[in-house]
Design an enzyme around this catalytic site. Structure first.
Site, PDB file in Angstrom:
ATOM      1  N   SER B  17      19.385  -1.291  18.480  1.00  0.00           N
ATOM      2  CA  SER B  17      20.838  -1.144  18.625  1.00  0.00           C
ATOM      3  C   SER B  17      21.568  -2.168  17.757  1.00  0.00           C
ATOM      4  O   SER B  17      22.527  -1.830  17.061  1.00  0.00           O
ATOM      5  CB  SER B  17      21.249  -1.337  20.083  1.00  0.00           C
ATOM      6  OG  SER B  17      20.621  -0.384  20.907  1.00  0.00           O
ATOM      7  N   ARG B  40      27.457  -8.305  20.433  1.00  0.00           N
ATOM      8  CA  ARG B  40      27.138  -7.966  21.822  1.00  0.00           C
ATOM      9  C   ARG B  40      28.299  -7.236  22.495  1.00  0.00           C
ATOM     10  O   ARG B  40      28.098  -6.351  23.321  1.00  0.00           O
ATOM     11  CB  ARG B  40      26.705  -9.200  22.635  1.00  0.00           C
ATOM     12  CG  ARG B  40      26.148  -8.844  24.019  1.00  0.00           C
ATOM     13  CD  ARG B  40      25.288  -9.932  24.634  1.00  0.00           C
ATOM     14  NE  ARG B  40      24.017 -10.093  23.959  1.00  0.00           N
ATOM     15  CZ  ARG B  40      22.944  -9.325  24.164  1.00  0.00           C
ATOM     16  NH1 ARG B  40      22.970  -8.355  25.060  1.00  0.00           N
ATOM     17  NH2 ARG B  40      21.839  -9.525  23.486  1.00  0.00           N
ATOM     18  N   HIS B  43      27.982  -3.815  21.282  1.00  0.00           N
ATOM     19  CA  HIS B  43      26.822  -3.221  21.958  1.00  0.00           C
ATOM     20  C   HIS B  43      27.198  -2.712  23.350  1.00  0.00           C
ATOM     21  O   HIS B  43      26.733  -1.666  23.790  1.00  0.00           O
ATOM     22  CB  HIS B  43      25.724  -4.298  22.052  1.00  0.00           C
ATOM     23  CG  HIS B  43      24.487  -3.879  22.756  1.00  0.00           C
ATOM     24  ND1 HIS B  43      24.164  -4.318  24.012  1.00  0.00           N
ATOM     25  CD2 HIS B  43      23.485  -3.051  22.384  1.00  0.00           C
ATOM     26  CE1 HIS B  43      23.010  -3.777  24.383  1.00  0.00           C
ATOM     27  NE2 HIS B  43      22.573  -3.006  23.422  1.00  0.00           N
TER      28      HIS B  43
END
Lengths: 212, 212
Positions: B17, B40, B43
């Site tokens: 990812s 993040r 994500h």
């Protein structure tokens, strides 16, 4: 720069937010039973893309509300999702919220099968002797396992909320669910999240609160 | 339609990812200490807008990591945020996560003062005798109260993660925080959420995990 705050009473913040959302949607969505779900998802994300990407199976709102009234339980794939769902509203109808992701037996099964814990937690949910709503906001592998369990006739969900977020198999896992004859609410594409999953559950629960 | 799944081992999903995110960012952000926080957040949201809207005060990552190492505690404005933060990683340094939103004394104070519970829970946090990081993913009123408490010298946060989401005073509350000399990480605009707040906390914690 002068920063000016809008003067809104605490009790009116949510109402005012929904007014802004309705205004900015500007007629993009029909004001039917799906509208309060779409608006609550936008409320929780400030992302108007959901007006286009949220997909609903035939009569899914009606079917979901009936399931909740019959005492259906909700299974989520994150503790965050569980934390966000209004458990008090669900309990009025006899339902509970489960998340098996931190369970030791789930961790052990995942290791044994070289699967994700999300996969193993769907297998655990399949053994529950309750009518089930799945609220999947994180793991595409949970949706993929649900797809398999439905194909194998091992589970028959009252509703699948399919809103995992991410980059690996997220798009595909949602399409798999929509290829089935199962009641679903799915956020097509990469976006979603535990907050979105919880918002959809709560939108359904608040519709029932209003009925009472 | 044929739906083809990408074959990625469970342990490699997160790595894959982040590779996709880095590729699609295509050099939009610098690969410095802020990058892992931005990535993040993307994500957790699949929303690349954060590459542009996340704002960092001077040296905030370094300062935040030092605070965590000194045992700083995290105060959040939602149970969802608390559920999402990696409490085990924080505990290694002696820190705990607090959310006062469901506390009875907070509900009573909010009623008495005609404020939100978020406001009252910031007042409660101000009484803690610990170094504090605030992770605000929901309530702009929490940020507004923090702004006041800092002005009144009643609190001196090690970090404010200012990422509430929504439509009423959300944009303004974030600008208020950025007008101060406090270490901050803020998602400018309407977007944010408890998931984003937790993701930023975890990005910081994982940087320290890697150091060890």
């Amino acid at each position: 720069m002068k920063i000016e705050l809008e003067n809104v009473l605490p009790k009116d913040i949510e109402k005012r937010s929904f007014e802004i959302i309705t205004k900015e949607l500007n007629g993009q969505i029909a004001e039917d039973e799906k509208a309060s779900i779409i608006k609550r998802v936008i409320h929780t994300s400030a992302d108007f893309e959901y007006a286009k990407t949220l997909m609903f199976s035939e009569q899914v709102v009606k079917k979901s509300l009936e399931a909740i009234k019959r005492g259906a339980c909700i299974v989520t794939d994150t503790q965050m999702g569980k934390a966000g769902i209004n458990k008090k509203s669900l309990a009025k109808f006899g339902g509970e919220v489960y998340c098996f992701m931190s369970d030791e037996d789930v961790a052990a099964k995942a290791k044994e099968n070289k699967s994700t814990r999300a996969t193993a937690s769907m297998d655990k949910a399949a053994l529950l002797d309750r009518e089930l709503i799945f609220a999947i906001g994180n793991a595409p592998t949970a949706l993929i396992r649900l797809y398999e369990l439905i194909q194998e006739m091992k589970i028959n969900p009252a509703l699948i909320i399919g809103v995992p977020v991410g980059f690996v198999n997220v798009v595909q896992s949602k399409e798999l669910i929509m290829s089935l004859e199962v009641p679903y609410i799915v956020a097509r594409g990469r976006k979603g999240g535990s907050n979105v999953a919880a918002a959809i559950c709560n939108a359904l629960l608040y519709m029932l609160d209003e009925e009472r």
